[in-house]
Structures are given as C-alpha cells and as structure tokens.
Design a protein around this motif. Structure first.
Motif, short mmCIF file in Angstrom:
data_model
loop_
_atom_site.label_atom_id
_atom_site.label_comp_id
_atom_site.label_asym_id
_atom_site.label_seq_id
_atom_site.Cartn_x
_atom_site.Cartn_y
_atom_site.Cartn_z
N ILE A 2 0.93 -1.29 -0.05
CA ILE A 2 0.04 -0.08 0.19
C ILE A 2 1.01 1.24 -0.04
CG2 ILE A 2 -1.71 1.29 1.24
CD1 ILE A 2 -2.68 -1.29 2.40
N GLY A 3 0.79 1.94 -0.98
CA GLY A 3 1.53 3.18 -1.26
C GLY A 3 0.77 4.49 -0.53
N VAL A 4 1.44 5.71 -0.67
CA VAL A 4 0.77 6.81 -0.30
C VAL A 4 -0.16 7.03 -0.98
CG1 VAL A 4 2.49 8.48 -1.59
CG2 VAL A 4 1.34 9.17 0.78
N TRP A 5 -0.42 6.99 -2.26
CA TRP A 5 -1.59 7.26 -3.05
C TRP A 5 -2.76 6.79 -2.77
CZ3 TRP A 5 -0.25 11.34 -5.39
CH2 TRP A 5 1.06 11.19 -5.83
N ASN A 45 -4.64 12.61 5.35
CA ASN A 45 -3.48 13.23 4.76
C ASN A 45 -2.37 13.29 5.61
OD1 ASN A 45 -4.59 13.15 2.00
ND2 ASN A 45 -5.57 15.09 2.12
N LEU A 46 -2.50 13.89 6.57
CA LEU A 46 -1.40 14.25 7.51
C LEU A 46 -0.61 13.13 7.90
CD1 LEU A 46 -2.97 17.03 10.03
CD2 LEU A 46 -1.07 17.48 8.23
N VAL A 47 -1.44 12.15 8.21
CA VAL A 47 -0.65 10.95 8.83
C VAL A 47 -0.02 10.17 7.41
CG1 VAL A 47 -1.23 8.59 9.63
CG2 VAL A 47 -2.23 10.72 10.53
N ALA A 48 -0.73 10.28 6.34
CA ALA A 48 -0.03 9.69 5.20
C ALA A 48 1.32 10.27 4.87
CB ALA A 48 -1.12 9.74 3.99
N PHE A 49 1.24 11.62 4.74
CA PHE A 49 2.63 12.30 4.41
C PHE A 49 3.49 12.28 5.49
CE2 PHE A 49 0.07 14.75 1.36
CZ PHE A 49 0.54 14.51 0.18
N LYS A 51 3.90 9.37 7.22
CA LYS A 51 4.37 8.02 7.20
C LYS A 51 5.48 8.04 5.88
CE LYS A 51 3.17 3.43 6.31
NZ LYS A 51 2.41 2.38 5.58
N PHE A 52 5.07 8.74 4.87
CA PHE A 52 5.75 8.82 3.59
C PHE A 52 7.10 9.56 3.78
CE2 PHE A 52 6.81 10.76 -0.38
CZ PHE A 52 6.84 9.78 -1.29
N HIS A 53 7.26 10.45 4.50
CA HIS A 53 8.37 11.09 4.71
C HIS A 53 9.26 10.58 5.87
CE1 HIS A 53 7.94 13.98 1.68
NE2 HIS A 53 6.69 14.27 1.91
N ASN A 55 8.70 11.26 8.91
CA ASN A 55 8.60 12.00 10.21
C ASN A 55 7.35 11.93 10.96
OD1 ASN A 55 8.95 14.50 11.49
ND2 ASN A 55 9.25 15.95 9.91
N LEU A 56 7.52 12.11 12.36
CA LEU A 56 6.38 11.86 13.15
C LEU A 56 5.50 13.29 13.27
CD1 LEU A 56 7.68 9.50 16.01
CD2 LEU A 56 6.41 9.10 14.05
N SER A 57 5.99 14.53 12.94
CA SER A 57 5.46 15.60 13.06
C SER A 57 3.96 15.64 12.57
CB SER A 57 6.29 16.74 12.56
OG SER A 57 6.42 16.65 11.23
N GLY A 58 3.49 14.98 11.43
CA GLY A 58 2.21 14.77 10.79
C GLY A 58 1.38 14.08 11.74
N GLN A 59 1.73 13.10 12.48
CA GLN A 59 1.12 12.30 13.21
C GLN A 59 0.90 12.87 14.51
OE1 GLN A 59 3.05 8.35 13.47
NE2 GLN A 59 2.82 7.95 11.10
N VAL A 60 1.66 13.59 15.09
CA VAL A 60 1.37 14.26 16.16
C VAL A 60 0.45 15.41 16.21
CG1 VAL A 60 2.46 15.73 18.10
CG2 VAL A 60 3.81 14.03 17.18
#
Length: 141
Positions: A2-5, A45-49, A51-53, A55-60
């Motif tokens: 499963i990709g980011v798309w 979208n935040l969580v997907a990006f 995970k893709f990069h 970086n945990l900042s989107g998940q936080v």
C-alpha cells in the motif's frame, strides 16, 4: 504494498463525501457530522504524508487535531440541544434570524411546485348502514 497514493485516495473520498453531504443537507447535526468527515480526510492526509516522509510531526499534529475535534463535538452537541430546546427544530434555514444585523438573509430556495390536492371521490356506504337522505344510493349491478 500500500503506497501513499492509496491513503490520499481514501482521504479524498472522505473529504468529497463530507463536502457533498455538508452542501446538500439542512439538518445541523448532519452538517456537523459531514464537517467532521472532511476533517478526518485532512487528518488522514497528514498521517499519510508523515509516514511517507518518515517524520512523526504529521502524526502528532493529527493527534492534536483529533483532540480539538473531540472537544468541538462536545460543544456542538451542547449547542444543538440548546437550539432544539429553544425552537424545536434543527433546520439550518430556520436559524437565519440569529445572524448579525448588517448581514443580509440568505435567499430562500424555490422548492418544487406544490401538487394539486387529490379530488374527493364519492365513497360507498358501509355494509349494513342506510344512506343518509342527501346521498344517492349506489347503483346495483
């Protein structure tokens, strides 16, 4: 794999369904739930990006947004209960009188034309009862 798309497609579908529901419904609770659905699409979208990069900042940030949305939901439900107790309706168009004085009222939508009432057809007298003086006796076949 499963990709980011895939995540972005699901988020776009969530946001689109929420947007369509928000624009087509008039019940305040339904409009609120559709706005929450749009918000969940953005959080996905935040969580997907994130995970893709790697970086945990989107998940936080997603956790912060979900926490604020939960607080907002509690306040909105309290407001809906208050509005319903006051006017016995949750239709958004009935609450135009609550706006500020300098803001014009939203134009009312022209609904479908009202159908003509059905014609009153004559009825037969129930079995065992005599017709009243003004009624005609039904024809016998």
């Amino acid at each position: 794999m499963i990709g980011v798309w895939h995540y972005l497609a699901v988020a776009a579908v969530l946001f689109g369904l929420g947007l369509v529901g928000f624009l087509t419904r008039r019940n305040l609770i339904t409009m609120f739930l559709c706005a929450e659905l749009m918000l969940q699409g953005v959080v996905l979208n935040l969580v997907a990006f994130s995970k893709f990069h790697g970086n945990l900042s989107g998940q936080v940030f997603g956790l912060v947004v979900i926490t604020v949305a939960a607080c907002e939901a509690g306040m909105a439900m309290a407001l809906f209960v208050l509005l319903y107790r006051r006017a016995k309706t949750l239709d958004a168009s009935d609450w135009q009188g609550v706006r500020e004085d300098q803001i014009p009222a939203a134009p009312e939508e022209a609904g479908p034309p009202m159908a003509e009432p059905a014609p009153a057809y004559p009825t037969l007298t129930p079995a065992g009862a005599r017709p009243s003086a003004g009624e005609e006796a039904p024809a016998r076949v």
